[in-house]
Design an enzyme around this catalytic site. Structure first.
Site, PDB file in Angstrom:
ATOM      1  CD  GLU A 234      -3.403   0.853   4.601  1.00  0.00           C
ATOM      2  OE1 GLU A 234      -3.164   2.421   3.849  1.00  0.00           O
ATOM      3  OE2 GLU A 234      -2.329   0.406   5.440  1.00  0.00           O
ATOM      4  N   GLY A 332      -2.092   2.495   7.512  1.00  0.00           N
ATOM      5  CA  GLY A 332      -2.158   1.312   8.217  1.00  0.00           C
ATOM      6  C   GLY A 332      -1.128   0.045   8.407  1.00  0.00           C
TER       7      GLY A 332
END
Length: 437
Positions: A234, A332
């Site tokens: 991420e 995330g």
């Protein structure tokens, strides 16, 4: 039209904002700093403005100064310290989300009138680079009625899915501020112990994802002896940059995007920004794709490493709130943890210190509490469910929870709790019926 015909001043850009506008700005270093720093100046001319943010880095007056709370609302996908401090003003609210769905679910609820962010100057073909983030930015640009970008030559030009043509930009503001940095947190003794434990589970050729903070930095430092690691993450971090410079990260064993560092955003030091500038080995791709657990799971040997605030004895991870008080965000964490476990030979790690030091409400003195608890604090948000937890790590060891029963989890988690709290945790586990004597 020559793109210079679209250049306007901050003052002129602010006049484009109207009452009841829904504004979206970029994530972290991609936010429109000049626009946001001056937004409060139109408070007497507009009303009911909502700004949607993620990891905002500027202490902009429109939301930090209570004087403007009746004019501006902030709604955020991820809290930072400046949001926590001013949440009490009453005009800030959290948007629960998994980061890979942040854009699509938000757009299902509301359409932005205005997108404001930053980008590099246009190249010879008329394309700007969104530079440091495409978690949701490009989707919001496509959805917005009005797009205003601050064009900053100090931003690194990155590749992937970050190109926007000047024809799709309504107005541009020329700026030249330094790119906001996230200092490279120096790992402490606990961080290094946790990093060493996790590094034993990471093998040559694995594909890694790291989160923010001292623990992920310690993990990165502990991986210097590994070979041919890949990255599908991420967040592209300073620690990852150091591994790439040292030749540890090559990506040669990745199933797709071979040889490429894939991320949804970049945040760290100037050295990191210099590294990603015009670097074709780094790809910044739409967070809806990058963070999709299905996509993550297509990389064999994917390893996810994140942190949490509190874990209960069944494995529930409260990673974003202190009880009901919002502290950060899910981000995330679930995306990457679930995605890693979908992968062939994949693994997911949740790390935390065994204790935290807090101020006693009655005496005012500091006291140590266990971060492994029988039950989460009332109102705590469960960022990663007990169904999705894999390995939990403290400075006292690693608890492998995959496929285990509650009885086994209680034992394994108590074993990695601070020794001073283990007996009390056992007694409480019996008391609330998690285990029998």
């Amino acid at each position: 039209m020559d793109f210079r015909d679209k250049i306007i001043s901050v003052e002129t850009a602010l006049q484009k904002i109207k009452s009841n506008d829904m504004i979206v700005t970029g994530l972290a270093a991609s936010e429109a700093r000049e626009m946001l720093s001056n937004l409060h100046k139109i408070a007497g001319d507009v009303e009911n403005i909502t700004v949607t943010t993620c990891l905002p880095m500027a202490d902009a007056e429109y939301f930090t100064n209570a004087q403007y709370k009746n004019t501006f609302n902030m709604e955020g996908w991820f809290y930072t310290g400046n949001m926590r401090k001013t949440h009490k003003n009453g005009n800030i609210s959290f948007i629960p989300n998994h980061l890979h769905l942040a854009a699509t679910k938000r757009l299902a609820y509301t359409k932005p009138n205005v997108y404001i962010g930053n980008a590099t100057p246009p190249d010879q073909h008329g394309f700007v680079s969104l530079s440091l983030s495409n978690v949701y930015e490009k989707r919001m640009i496509e959805a917005a009625d009005l797009v205003i970008l601050e064009i900053n030559p100090k931003l690194p030009r990155t590749f992937g899915d970050v190109e926007v043509h000047v024809n799709d930009i309504d107005y541009m503001i020329e700026v030249s501020y330094d790119v906001p940095e996230l200092p490279d947190a120096e790992p402490n003794e606990k961080d290094l112990k946790i990093g060493a434990y996790i590094s034993e589970y990471i093998h040559d050729g694995d594909c890694i994802q790291l989160g923010i903070g001292g623990i992920p930095n310690a993990v990165a430092a502990s991986l210097m002896s590994k070979k041919d690691l890949g990255v599908h993450t991420e967040m592209m971090t300073t620690g990852m940059m150091k591994l790439a410079k040292a030749g540890v990260i090559t990506g040669k064993h990745k199933n797709f995007n071979k040889g490429k560092i894939v991320a949804a955003f970049v945040l760290g030091t100037k050295e990191l920004y210099d590294f990603v500038d015009n670097n074709p080995s780094v790809m910044i791709i739409d967070g809806h794709w990058t963070n999709d657990p299905y996509i993550i799971g297509k990389n064999d040997n994917q390893v996810s490493i994140n942190t949490t605030i509190e874990v209960d004895l069944t494995g529930q991870c409260a990673s974003e709130s202190l009880g009901s008080i919002q502290f950060s965000g899910t981000g995330g964490q679930a995306d990457t943890a679930i995605g890693a476990q979908r992968a062939k030979n994949g693994r997911s790690f949740i790390a935390l210190y065994s204790t935290a030091s807090i101020k006693d409400g009655e005496t005012g003195k500091r006291m140590e509490i266990s971060k492994i608890v029988p039950q989460l604090k009332p109102g705590a948000a469960v960022s990663l469910s007990r169904n999705d937890v894999d390995y939990v790590v403290t400075e006292y060891g690693v608890a492998s929870l995959r496929g285990t029963s509650i009885r086994d989890r209680v034992k394994k988690l108590i074993d990695i709790a601070h020794p001073e709290f283990r007996e009390a945790l056992y007694r409480e586990a019996v008391k609330i019926g998690l285990i029998n004597k």
